[in-house]
Design a protein around this motif. Structure first.
Motif, PDB file in Angstrom:
ATOM      1  N   LEU A   1      94.920 -21.141  -7.842  1.00  0.00           N
ATOM      2  CA  LEU A   1      94.624 -22.476  -8.375  1.00  0.00           C
ATOM      3  C   LEU A   1      95.441 -22.777  -9.624  1.00  0.00           C
ATOM      4  CD1 LEU A   1      90.767 -22.654  -7.872  1.00  0.00           C
ATOM      5  CD2 LEU A   1      92.463 -24.157  -6.823  1.00  0.00           C
ATOM      6  N   GLN A   2      95.851 -21.743 -10.333  1.00  0.00           N
ATOM      7  CA  GLN A   2      96.697 -21.906 -11.516  1.00  0.00           C
ATOM      8  C   GLN A   2      98.173 -21.892 -11.143  1.00  0.00           C
ATOM      9  OE1 GLN A   2      95.398 -18.549 -13.815  1.00  0.00           O
ATOM     10  NE2 GLN A   2      93.541 -19.571 -14.516  1.00  0.00           N
ATOM     11  N   CYS A   3      98.460 -21.820  -9.832  1.00  0.00           N
ATOM     12  CA  CYS A   3      99.831 -21.761  -9.303  1.00  0.00           C
ATOM     13  C   CYS A   3     100.573 -20.536  -9.823  1.00  0.00           C
ATOM     14  CB  CYS A   3     100.593 -23.044  -9.589  1.00  0.00           C
ATOM     15  SG  CYS A   3      99.875 -24.490  -8.793  1.00  0.00           S
ATOM     16  N   ARG A   4      99.851 -19.435  -9.923  1.00  0.00           N
ATOM     17  CA  ARG A   4     100.411 -18.163 -10.361  1.00  0.00           C
ATOM     18  C   ARG A   4     100.350 -17.163  -9.226  1.00  0.00           C
ATOM     19  NH1 ARG A   4     103.616 -19.036 -14.377  1.00  0.00           N
ATOM     20  NH2 ARG A   4     102.686 -20.382 -15.912  1.00  0.00           N
ATOM     21  N   CYS A   5     101.143 -16.127  -9.323  1.00  0.00           N
ATOM     22  CA  CYS A   5     101.179 -15.071  -8.315  1.00  0.00           C
ATOM     23  C   CYS A   5      99.793 -14.446  -8.183  1.00  0.00           C
ATOM     24  CB  CYS A   5     102.203 -14.010  -8.722  1.00  0.00           C
ATOM     25  SG  CYS A   5     102.173 -12.523  -7.709  1.00  0.00           S
ATOM     26  N   PRO A   6      99.235 -14.391  -6.957  1.00  0.00           N
ATOM     27  CA  PRO A   6      97.907 -13.798  -6.803  1.00  0.00           C
ATOM     28  C   PRO A   6      97.887 -12.283  -7.029  1.00  0.00           C
ATOM     29  CG  PRO A   6      98.760 -14.522  -4.683  1.00  0.00           C
ATOM     30  CD  PRO A   6      99.741 -14.956  -5.713  1.00  0.00           C
ATOM     31  N   ASN A   7      99.035 -11.653  -7.007  1.00  0.00           N
ATOM     32  CA  ASN A   7      99.105 -10.206  -7.222  1.00  0.00           C
ATOM     33  C   ASN A   7      99.055  -9.862  -8.709  1.00  0.00           C
ATOM     34  OD1 ASN A   7      99.392  -7.480  -6.473  1.00  0.00           O
ATOM     35  ND2 ASN A   7     101.590  -7.596  -6.786  1.00  0.00           N
ATOM     36  N   CYS A   8      99.958 -10.447  -9.490  1.00  0.00           N
ATOM     37  CA  CYS A   8     100.032 -10.082 -10.913  1.00  0.00           C
ATOM     38  C   CYS A   8      99.485 -11.170 -11.838  1.00  0.00           C
ATOM     39  CB  CYS A   8     101.474  -9.761 -11.295  1.00  0.00           C
ATOM     40  SG  CYS A   8     102.604 -11.171 -11.247  1.00  0.00           S
TER      41      CYS A   8
ATOM     42  N   LYS B   1     101.174 -13.450 -13.280  1.00  0.00           N
ATOM     43  CA  LYS B   1     102.157 -13.823 -14.298  1.00  0.00           C
ATOM     44  C   LYS B   1     103.265 -14.702 -13.748  1.00  0.00           C
ATOM     45  CE  LYS B   1     101.249  -9.671 -16.902  1.00  0.00           C
ATOM     46  NZ  LYS B   1     101.668  -8.332 -17.175  1.00  0.00           N
ATOM     47  N   GLY B   2     103.787 -14.363 -12.594  1.00  0.00           N
ATOM     48  CA  GLY B   2     104.890 -15.125 -12.013  1.00  0.00           C
ATOM     49  C   GLY B   2     104.426 -16.440 -11.414  1.00  0.00           C
ATOM     50  N   ARG B   3     105.353 -17.382 -11.330  1.00  0.00           N
ATOM     51  CA  ARG B   3     105.041 -18.677 -10.736  1.00  0.00           C
ATOM     52  C   ARG B   3     104.976 -18.545  -9.222  1.00  0.00           C
ATOM     53  NH1 ARG B   3     107.052 -23.744 -13.687  1.00  0.00           N
ATOM     54  NH2 ARG B   3     106.723 -24.438 -11.573  1.00  0.00           N
ATOM     55  N   LEU B   4     104.050 -19.265  -8.612  1.00  0.00           N
ATOM     56  CA  LEU B   4     103.905 -19.241  -7.164  1.00  0.00           C
ATOM     57  C   LEU B   4     104.730 -20.346  -6.509  1.00  0.00           C
ATOM     58  CD1 LEU B   4     102.467 -17.762  -4.883  1.00  0.00           C
ATOM     59  CD2 LEU B   4     100.566 -19.339  -5.144  1.00  0.00           C
ATOM     60  N   LEU B   5     104.904 -21.450  -7.206  1.00  0.00           N
ATOM     61  CA  LEU B   5     105.670 -22.583  -6.684  1.00  0.00           C
ATOM     62  C   LEU B   5     106.887 -22.812  -7.563  1.00  0.00           C
ATOM     63  CD1 LEU B   5     102.667 -25.016  -6.117  1.00  0.00           C
ATOM     64  CD2 LEU B   5     103.685 -23.486  -4.455  1.00  0.00           C
ATOM     65  N   HIS B   6     108.060 -23.000  -6.949  1.00  0.00           N
ATOM     66  CA  HIS B   6     109.251 -23.239  -7.772  1.00  0.00           C
ATOM     67  C   HIS B   6     109.630 -24.712  -7.827  1.00  0.00           C
ATOM     68  CE1 HIS B   6     112.231 -23.818  -4.539  1.00  0.00           C
ATOM     69  NE2 HIS B   6     111.622 -22.840  -3.898  1.00  0.00           N
TER      70      HIS B   6
ATOM     71  N   LYS C   1     107.060 -26.127  -2.993  1.00  0.00           N
ATOM     72  CA  LYS C   1     107.847 -25.060  -2.381  1.00  0.00           C
ATOM     73  C   LYS C   1     107.419 -23.710  -2.954  1.00  0.00           C
ATOM     74  CE  LYS C   1     111.335 -23.426  -0.013  1.00  0.00           C
ATOM     75  NZ  LYS C   1     111.165 -23.136   1.372  1.00  0.00           N
ATOM     76  N   VAL C   2     106.979 -22.825  -2.070  1.00  0.00           N
ATOM     77  CA  VAL C   2     106.541 -21.498  -2.501  1.00  0.00           C
ATOM     78  C   VAL C   2     107.766 -20.620  -2.731  1.00  0.00           C
ATOM     79  CG1 VAL C   2     105.173 -19.472  -1.862  1.00  0.00           C
ATOM     80  CG2 VAL C   2     104.405 -21.742  -1.198  1.00  0.00           C
ATOM     81  N   VAL C   3     107.732 -19.839  -3.799  1.00  0.00           N
ATOM     82  CA  VAL C   3     108.839 -18.933  -4.103  1.00  0.00           C
ATOM     83  C   VAL C   3     108.959 -17.886  -3.006  1.00  0.00           C
ATOM     84  CG1 VAL C   3     108.669 -19.254  -6.602  1.00  0.00           C
ATOM     85  CG2 VAL C   3     107.389 -17.426  -5.522  1.00  0.00           C
ATOM     86  N   ASP C   4     110.159 -17.349  -2.822  1.00  0.00           N
ATOM     87  CA  ASP C   4     110.362 -16.296  -1.826  1.00  0.00           C
ATOM     88  C   ASP C   4     109.728 -14.982  -2.269  1.00  0.00           C
ATOM     89  OD1 ASP C   4     111.710 -17.899  -0.024  1.00  0.00           O
ATOM     90  OD2 ASP C   4     113.659 -17.504  -0.961  1.00  0.00           O
ATOM     91  N   SER C   5     109.775 -14.726  -3.587  1.00  0.00           N
ATOM     92  CA  SER C   5     109.122 -13.523  -4.125  1.00  0.00           C
ATOM     93  C   SER C   5     108.782 -13.778  -5.587  1.00  0.00           C
ATOM     94  CB  SER C   5     110.024 -12.301  -3.987  1.00  0.00           C
ATOM     95  OG  SER C   5     111.199 -12.471  -4.734  1.00  0.00           O
ATOM     96  N   CYS C   6     107.803 -13.046  -6.066  1.00  0.00           N
ATOM     97  CA  CYS C   6     107.360 -13.197  -7.462  1.00  0.00           C
ATOM     98  C   CYS C   6     108.444 -12.671  -8.403  1.00  0.00           C
ATOM     99  CB  CYS C   6     106.055 -12.441  -7.672  1.00  0.00           C
ATOM    100  SG  CYS C   6     105.461 -12.488  -9.381  1.00  0.00           S
ATOM    101  N   SER C   7     108.712 -13.422  -9.443  1.00  0.00           N
ATOM    102  CA  SER C   7     109.734 -13.010 -10.410  1.00  0.00           C
ATOM    103  C   SER C   7     109.259 -11.846 -11.280  1.00  0.00           C
ATOM    104  CB  SER C   7     110.121 -14.200 -11.287  1.00  0.00           C
ATOM    105  OG  SER C   7     108.984 -14.664 -12.010  1.00  0.00           O
TER     106      SER C   7
ATOM    107  N   SER D   1     107.902 -14.971   1.243  1.00  0.00           N
ATOM    108  CA  SER D   1     108.799 -15.709   2.130  1.00  0.00           C
ATOM    109  C   SER D   1     108.175 -16.007   3.479  1.00  0.00           C
ATOM    110  CB  SER D   1     110.101 -14.929   2.325  1.00  0.00           C
ATOM    111  OG  SER D   1     109.832 -13.678   2.932  1.00  0.00           O
ATOM    112  N   HIS D   2     107.164 -15.281   3.872  1.00  0.00           N
ATOM    113  CA  HIS D   2     106.556 -15.447   5.186  1.00  0.00           C
ATOM    114  C   HIS D   2     105.225 -16.195   5.146  1.00  0.00           C
ATOM    115  CE1 HIS D   2     105.618 -11.614   3.301  1.00  0.00           C
ATOM    116  NE2 HIS D   2     104.391 -11.861   3.682  1.00  0.00           N
ATOM    117  N   GLN D   3     104.841 -16.715   4.018  1.00  0.00           N
ATOM    118  CA  GLN D   3     103.558 -17.414   3.921  1.00  0.00           C
ATOM    119  C   GLN D   3     103.608 -18.736   4.661  1.00  0.00           C
ATOM    120  OE1 GLN D   3     102.339 -20.334   2.322  1.00  0.00           O
ATOM    121  NE2 GLN D   3     104.417 -21.016   1.996  1.00  0.00           N
TER     122      GLN D   3
END
Length: 126
Positions: A22-29, A31-36, A40-46, A53-55
């Motif tokens: 909901l904060q448009c952040r990486c659900p794993n860490c 910290k990284g942005r989820l949308l660029h 558009k969803v990022v291919d991988s977390c920065s 990439s497969h979502q």
């Protein structure tokens, strides 16, 4: 027998993931942005390198947005009509503007939430 349950070490917690989405952040860490861009969803977390990439969120975010915007508009429409009785043109312009603003604000957050939910449940290739 013991009542102690052993949790799966590969289990991904759902609620923290959804909050991060909901904060448009990486659900794993978180910290990284989820949308660029807007949607558009990022291919991988920065930050952590998690692959996105497969979502596929498909139409889920749009359906949720329509549901929320519809409820918000109906509330404000009935409230304005009951207490202010504006002209039909004023009411139409106000409601259209409100619908556009609310939709533009919640759509990327719902997309992040759906992607995070899919990530937590290991859906669509996660």
């Amino acid at each position: 027998m013991s009542d102690v349950s052993v949790s799966d070490p590969n289990e991904r917690p759902l609620m923290p993931s959804i909050v991060k989405g909901l904060q448009c952040r990486c659900p794993n860490c978180g910290k990284g942005r989820l949308l660029h861009s807007y949607l558009k969803v990022v291919d991988s977390c920065s930050e952590c390198g998690e692959d996105y990439s497969h979502q596929r969120a498909d139409d889920g975010p749009a359906y949720l947005t329509i549901l929320v915007v519809g409820h918000v508009i109906i509330f404000f429409l009935t409230t304005m009509w009951e207490y202010m009785r504006p002209s039909p043109l004023t009411l139409a312009i106000t409601m259209c503007s409100l619908a556009a603003v609310v939709a533009l604000l919640v759509l990327p957050r719902f997309k992040g939430m759906i992607v995070a939910w899919q990530w937590a449940k290991r859906m669509h290739g996660f």
